[in-house]
Motif scaffolding. Structure first.
Motif, PDB file in Angstrom:
ATOM      1  N   LEU A 140      45.817  38.502  39.904  1.00  0.00           N
ATOM      2  CA  LEU A 140      45.971  39.669  40.771  1.00  0.00           C
ATOM      3  C   LEU A 140      45.458  40.933  40.092  1.00  0.00           C
ATOM      4  CD1 LEU A 140      49.543  38.905  42.180  1.00  0.00           C
ATOM      5  CD2 LEU A 140      47.355  38.665  43.386  1.00  0.00           C
ATOM      6  N   ASP A 141      45.538  40.962  38.779  1.00  0.00           N
ATOM      7  CA  ASP A 141      45.016  42.071  37.975  1.00  0.00           C
ATOM      8  C   ASP A 141      43.538  42.304  38.268  1.00  0.00           C
ATOM      9  OD1 ASP A 141      44.745  43.596  35.141  1.00  0.00           O
ATOM     10  OD2 ASP A 141      46.846  43.144  35.532  1.00  0.00           O
ATOM     11  N   VAL A 142      42.823  41.213  38.495  1.00  0.00           N
ATOM     12  CA  VAL A 142      41.378  41.276  38.734  1.00  0.00           C
ATOM     13  C   VAL A 142      41.056  42.163  39.931  1.00  0.00           C
ATOM     14  CG1 VAL A 142      39.361  39.905  39.395  1.00  0.00           C
ATOM     15  CG2 VAL A 142      40.931  39.052  37.655  1.00  0.00           C
ATOM     16  N   ALA A 143      41.912  42.134  40.949  1.00  0.00           N
ATOM     17  CA  ALA A 143      41.675  42.932  42.151  1.00  0.00           C
ATOM     18  C   ALA A 143      41.643  44.422  41.837  1.00  0.00           C
ATOM     19  CB  ALA A 143      42.746  42.639  43.202  1.00  0.00           C
ATOM     20  N   ARG A 144      42.389  44.843  40.840  1.00  0.00           N
ATOM     21  CA  ARG A 144      42.412  46.256  40.450  1.00  0.00           C
ATOM     22  C   ARG A 144      41.297  46.598  39.476  1.00  0.00           C
ATOM     23  NH1 ARG A 144      41.446  50.322  38.945  1.00  0.00           N
ATOM     24  NH2 ARG A 144      42.710  52.158  38.484  1.00  0.00           N
ATOM     25  N   ARG A 145      41.070  45.753  38.496  1.00  0.00           N
ATOM     26  CA  ARG A 145      40.105  46.081  37.437  1.00  0.00           C
ATOM     27  C   ARG A 145      38.663  45.791  37.838  1.00  0.00           C
ATOM     28  NH1 ARG A 145      42.997  47.456  32.977  1.00  0.00           N
ATOM     29  NH2 ARG A 145      45.086  46.546  32.712  1.00  0.00           N
ATOM     30  N   VAL A 146      38.452  44.791  38.678  1.00  0.00           N
ATOM     31  CA  VAL A 146      37.093  44.419  39.083  1.00  0.00           C
ATOM     32  C   VAL A 146      36.883  44.656  40.581  1.00  0.00           C
ATOM     33  CG1 VAL A 146      35.342  42.610  39.094  1.00  0.00           C
ATOM     34  CG2 VAL A 146      37.051  42.676  37.251  1.00  0.00           C
ATOM     35  N   PRO A 148      38.874  43.297  44.739  1.00  0.00           N
ATOM     36  CA  PRO A 148      39.564  42.215  45.446  1.00  0.00           C
ATOM     37  C   PRO A 148      38.673  41.021  45.759  1.00  0.00           C
ATOM     38  CG  PRO A 148      39.289  44.135  46.862  1.00  0.00           C
ATOM     39  CD  PRO A 148      38.921  44.566  45.490  1.00  0.00           C
ATOM     40  N   ASP A 149      37.377  41.241  45.907  1.00  0.00           N
ATOM     41  CA  ASP A 149      36.472  40.128  46.216  1.00  0.00           C
ATOM     42  C   ASP A 149      36.271  39.198  45.028  1.00  0.00           C
ATOM     43  OD1 ASP A 149      36.144  41.130  48.763  1.00  0.00           O
ATOM     44  OD2 ASP A 149      34.304  42.223  48.293  1.00  0.00           O
ATOM     45  N   SER A 150      36.698  39.627  43.843  1.00  0.00           N
ATOM     46  CA  SER A 150      36.513  38.816  42.634  1.00  0.00           C
ATOM     47  C   SER A 150      37.712  37.926  42.315  1.00  0.00           C
ATOM     48  CB  SER A 150      36.233  39.740  41.436  1.00  0.00           C
ATOM     49  OG  SER A 150      35.049  40.478  41.631  1.00  0.00           O
ATOM     50  N   VAL A 151      38.761  38.001  43.118  1.00  0.00           N
ATOM     51  CA  VAL A 151      39.951  37.182  42.882  1.00  0.00           C
ATOM     52  C   VAL A 151      39.641  35.716  43.184  1.00  0.00           C
ATOM     53  CG1 VAL A 151      42.331  36.721  43.576  1.00  0.00           C
ATOM     54  CG2 VAL A 151      41.521  39.084  43.382  1.00  0.00           C
ATOM     55  N   ASN A 152      40.008  34.834  42.265  1.00  0.00           N
ATOM     56  CA  ASN A 152      39.821  33.396  42.453  1.00  0.00           C
ATOM     57  C   ASN A 152      41.079  32.838  43.120  1.00  0.00           C
ATOM     58  OD1 ASN A 152      39.683  30.537  42.116  1.00  0.00           O
ATOM     59  ND2 ASN A 152      38.279  30.800  40.389  1.00  0.00           N
ATOM     60  N   TRP A 153      41.022  32.669  44.426  1.00  0.00           N
ATOM     61  CA  TRP A 153      42.217  32.311  45.177  1.00  0.00           C
ATOM     62  C   TRP A 153      42.662  30.869  44.915  1.00  0.00           C
ATOM     63  CZ3 TRP A 153      45.349  35.612  47.558  1.00  0.00           C
ATOM     64  CH2 TRP A 153      44.849  36.913  47.753  1.00  0.00           C
TER      65      TRP A 153
END
Length: 347
Positions: A140-146, A148-153
């Motif tokens: 979920l951290d990825v959505a903030r730092r990179v 939301p499209d980069s989140v591996n669901w």
């Protein structure tokens, strides 16, 4: 935070700033003790590293009841996931907001992580569910730092069990570290207004020591990581350290460290060792101008800074005006004479 770049990007991608720090900062030697090593079990290095950052902070929060905490980055990440749909009922004059499925899923994972966090703080038991929750926070951290499209669901839903096993080994090493007990412990603090100048948040501040966590599998120091740590210290100098559940932490930072989590090794040194006090004013001013080339923006930020190095950042306009004036009454009288005239002799 506007369009400011992250400190990590500035240090890692900008050789001009990195070389500028290299020319101004003393880099101490580092010798690794290779007798302790927790090897990675997958190639999921970034996620495991971020998950361990969360785990270490949770551990320190548990053993230090006075620890200052900040809002999880993952919480900001969840806020960025999914676009809500809105509809307005004209008959009943009611606005309805429906969140997307992805957002609801992210909220559920975040809610479970908060529950696992509370359970761990009370019991101290490191369960598999607790480790999985930390991994999900990293995703979920990825959505903030990179973004939301980069989140591996797929991986968010079912984290790799080997990554959880890896985290358990890393946490076991951390539990033996001397910095686990402290008088002052700030977890994931920011640098106040300086974090709006440059995107940056620290991992830990423990008893006057600013600690960055590195999860590298190699027994060596990446110079860019060292200069990033120096950048953190300079940002602290601009506006101190801040935690979301407290006012500005006015605690002096006098040492810096990198904790190499896979080696259970804390590399620590004093600030004076790498930044001699007589060089700090020039280094602070140079760094400020380098990360903020716009004079107008620098003037705007100056009014927001209240850290120990803020006094070195303003332009010495008054001092320059004084140096242009004659230093004595005799010189002032001489300057008033016409170019072709000369002073009378007294004899």
């Amino acid at each position: 935070m506007g369009g400011a770049m992250s400190l990590s990007s500035i240090i890692h991608d900008n050789p001009e700033i990195r070389n500028g720090l290299k020319a101004r900062v003393v880099r101490p030697k580092i010798i690794f003790d290779r007798s302790v090593y927790a090897p990675p079990l997958t190639t999921n290095y970034q996620i495991v590293g971020t998950a361990f950052d969360y785990l270490l902070r949770f551990f320190l929060e548990r053993v230090n009841g006075h620890a200052l905490t900040s809002r999880w980055v993952a919480e900001s990440g969840v806020e960025r996931i999914g676009t809500p749909s809105c509809s307005y009922d004209l008959d009943h004059e009611v606005l309805s907001v429906k969140m997307s499925r992805r957002h609801r899923e992210a909220e559920a994972y975040l809610s479970d992580a908060k529950y696992q966090h509370r359970v761990y703080l009370k019991s101290g038991v490191v369960t598999d569910e607790f480790l999985v929750a930390a991994l999900r926070l990293a995703y979920l951290d990825v959505a903030r730092r990179v973004g939301p499209d980069s989140v591996n669901w797929a991986h968010l839903k079912s984290p790799n069990p080997k990554d959880a096993e890896d985290l358990r080994a890393l946490l076991a090493l951390a539990e033996k570290q001397p910095f686990r007990k402290s008088r002052l412990c700030a977890l994931n603090p920011t640098f106040g207004a300086a974090s709006r100048l440059v995107h940056a948040d620290a991992d830990l501040v423990v008893d006057g020591c600013l600690i960055d966590i590195k999860n590298t599998k190699y027994p060596r120091l990446d110079p860019r990581d060292f200069y990033q740590l120096i950048g953190y210290y300079l940002l602290y100098g601009f506006d101190g350290i801040h935690c979301s559940d407290s006012k500005t932490t006015r605690h002096e930072i006098n040492s810096l460290a990198i904790y190499f989590s896979r080696f259970g090794y804390l590399w620590k040194f004093s600030v004076d060792e790498v930044l001699p006090p007589d060089t700090l004013p020039d280094i602070a001013k140079w760094f400020f101008k380098s990360v903020c080339p716009s004079k107008a923006k620098r003037l705007k930020h100056l009014g927001e800074f209240h850290g120990p190095l803020a006094k070195y950042l303003s332009e010495p306009k008054k001092a320059a005006a004084k140096t242009s004036k004659p230093s004595s009454a005799k010189e002032r009288k001489k300057n008033q004479l016409m170019p072709n005239s000369s002073p009378r002799r007294s004899d």
